[in-house]
Write an enzyme that holds these catalytic residues in place. Structure first.
Site, mmCIF file in Angstrom:
data_model
loop_
_atom_site.group_PDB
_atom_site.id
_atom_site.type_symbol
_atom_site.label_atom_id
_atom_site.label_comp_id
_atom_site.label_asym_id
_atom_site.label_seq_id
_atom_site.Cartn_x
_atom_site.Cartn_y
_atom_site.Cartn_z
ATOM 1 N N LYS A 115 0.866 -1.188 0.000
ATOM 2 C CA LYS A 115 0.000 0.000 0.000
ATOM 3 C C LYS A 115 0.905 1.241 0.000
ATOM 4 O O LYS A 115 1.382 1.687 1.034
ATOM 5 C CB LYS A 115 -0.930 0.004 1.212
ATOM 6 C CG LYS A 115 -1.997 1.092 1.143
ATOM 7 C CD LYS A 115 -3.073 0.905 2.209
ATOM 8 C CE LYS A 115 -4.165 1.958 2.103
ATOM 9 N NZ LYS A 115 -3.687 3.340 2.358
ATOM 10 N N ARG A 136 -8.106 11.645 -6.775
ATOM 11 C CA ARG A 136 -9.257 10.856 -6.346
ATOM 12 C C ARG A 136 -10.359 11.764 -5.825
ATOM 13 O O ARG A 136 -11.539 11.541 -6.049
ATOM 14 C CB ARG A 136 -8.807 9.889 -5.259
ATOM 15 C CG ARG A 136 -9.923 9.052 -4.658
ATOM 16 C CD ARG A 136 -9.411 8.168 -3.551
ATOM 17 N NE ARG A 136 -10.494 7.425 -2.938
ATOM 18 C CZ ARG A 136 -11.338 7.952 -2.052
ATOM 19 N NH1 ARG A 136 -11.199 9.231 -1.700
ATOM 20 N NH2 ARG A 136 -12.294 7.234 -1.533
ATOM 21 N N GLU A 175 -1.060 5.188 -7.635
ATOM 22 C CA GLU A 175 -0.658 6.025 -6.492
ATOM 23 C C GLU A 175 0.569 6.824 -6.894
ATOM 24 O O GLU A 175 1.579 6.256 -7.328
ATOM 25 C CB GLU A 175 -0.347 5.123 -5.286
ATOM 26 C CG GLU A 175 -0.330 5.833 -3.961
ATOM 27 C CD GLU A 175 -1.728 5.988 -3.321
ATOM 28 O OE1 GLU A 175 -2.732 5.540 -3.921
ATOM 29 O OE2 GLU A 175 -1.799 6.551 -2.213
#
Ligand SMILES: CC(C)(C)c1nc(N2CCN(c3ncccn3)CC2)c2cc(C(N)=O)c(N)nc2n1
Length: 332
Positions: A115, A136, A175
């Site tokens: 992550k 986002r 990301e």
């Protein structure tokens, strides 16, 4: 040089430069030196200066965008960017697995990903050409950061579709992050300039991406790992792992530590193992993301209003942030 010769050489240079970008950023395996790469770029820039009518938006020379924006426009995501529910220990991880097997049975594979501790973006390619990028935001509506994401060198401006798979629209999620070493250097510079420091790499990445002036973003060595599919036209996948392999093949940068498991005990071991190993990574991670691999099983599991039932984030235990107080030497 005649225009037709320039056109031919420009096409050659662009293909060469795109190939070397892919080798360097996607496969982490450069086959020429930085000096030779820079030489190719200089030759292309020189030719485009002589023949400006031959410049195209996807040319490798067009990364640093135009003028600063007065504000960011809003973008509605065609497919919402959902949240992730969290598991804070092994027990909660196993609860997730139990809930999954209650719906889809015991024949389930999981993809486990680091992550990355950055900020999520959505990037849309039209006929393989970089088109738009958005943050986002709240998952439904984000900010248009097309010019800024375009400055990130590990974001390809043109995808290498194989002949049998060339989607008209391919939207991917990833990301954006700032590597630890670049974060340290950036804060060092800011300290020298008397500017406020960034608290962590995630804030530095967010601050760098949400700059209205793309020239400022271009100075920040941001990077991206693509982790999922958004909206797509003209392509379908059976599993998440297959989608990730396709992303790598067409030139998108995917994290090298993603593993496919069919035993949940191995998922747990892999997650726990990264709590220590992560300190050796050149970027920060704040946990792991575990996803059901089969897209059919993902559909069966569905989502809550906020997050999918087929994925969960395993969060590492919060570290004791020991502030090192400068050694005080008391001479008596
Ligand atoms: C597609 C799903 C929803 C399963 C998903 N969602 C993610 N995130 C959602 C929450 N996000 C978020 N961000 C800000 C505020 C609230 N949620 C930030 C991204 C993922 C983030 C990473 C990563 N960081 O490395 C990853 N490998 N896979 C992800 N997969």
């Amino acid at each position: 040089m005649k225009k037709s010769e320039a056109e031919k050489r420009i096409k050659e240079l662009r293909e060469l430069i795109n190939y070397h970008n892919k080798q360097y950023y996607v496969y982490d395996n450069p086959v020429i030196s930085d000096a030779e790469y820079d030489k190719l770029m200089r030759e292309l820039e020189e030719l485009e200066r002589k023949f400006p009518e031959l410049v195209t938006p996807d040319s490798p020379t067009q990364r640093v965008g135009g003028e600063p924006l007065p504000y960011f426009t809003q973008v509605v995501h065609r497919v919402p960017m959902m949240s992730l529910s969290n598991a804070f220990d092994e027990g909660e991880l196993r609860d997730f697995h139990r809930r999954v097997t209650e719906v889809v049975g015991n024949d389930v594979e999981y993809v486990v990903e680091l992550k990355i501790d950055g900020l999520a973006v959505s990037i849309t390619y039209e006929n393989g050409i970089y088109k738009t990028a958005a943050t986002r935001g709240d998952g439904e509506v984000g900010e248009d950061v097309t010019q800024n994401v375009k400055t990130i060198k590990s974001v390809p401006l043109k995808l290498d579709f194989p002949p049998d798979k060339s989607p008209a629209i391919l939207e991917v999620r990833g990301e954006v992050y700032l590597p630890k070493e670049d974060f340290r250097k950036l804060n060092e510079e800011r300290e020298e300039q008397g500017l406020p420091l960034f608290a962590n790499p995630r804030n530095a990445a967010a601050g760098s991406l949400r700059q209205l002036d793309p020239k400022v973003t271009a100075k920040r060595p941001l990077a991206v790992f693509i982790y999922g599919l958004g909206y797509a036209e003209g392509i379908e996948f059976e599993t998440h792992y297959e989608a990730l392999q396709f992303f790598k093949r067409i030139g998108l940068r995917v994290n090298p530590h993603i593993v496919l498991f069919d035993k949940f005990d191995d998922v747990v071991d892999y997650c726990l193992s990264w709590n220590e190993k992560r300190h050796e990574l050149p970027y920060e991670i704040d946990g792991m993301v575990i996803k059901v691999n089969s897209l059919e099983q993902q559909r069966l599991l569905g989502s809550t209003a906020k997050s999918p039932r087929w994925a969960i984030a395993y969060k590492f235990p919060a570290e004791q942030k020991t502030t090192v107080i400068k050694d005080i030497i008391v001479r008596v």
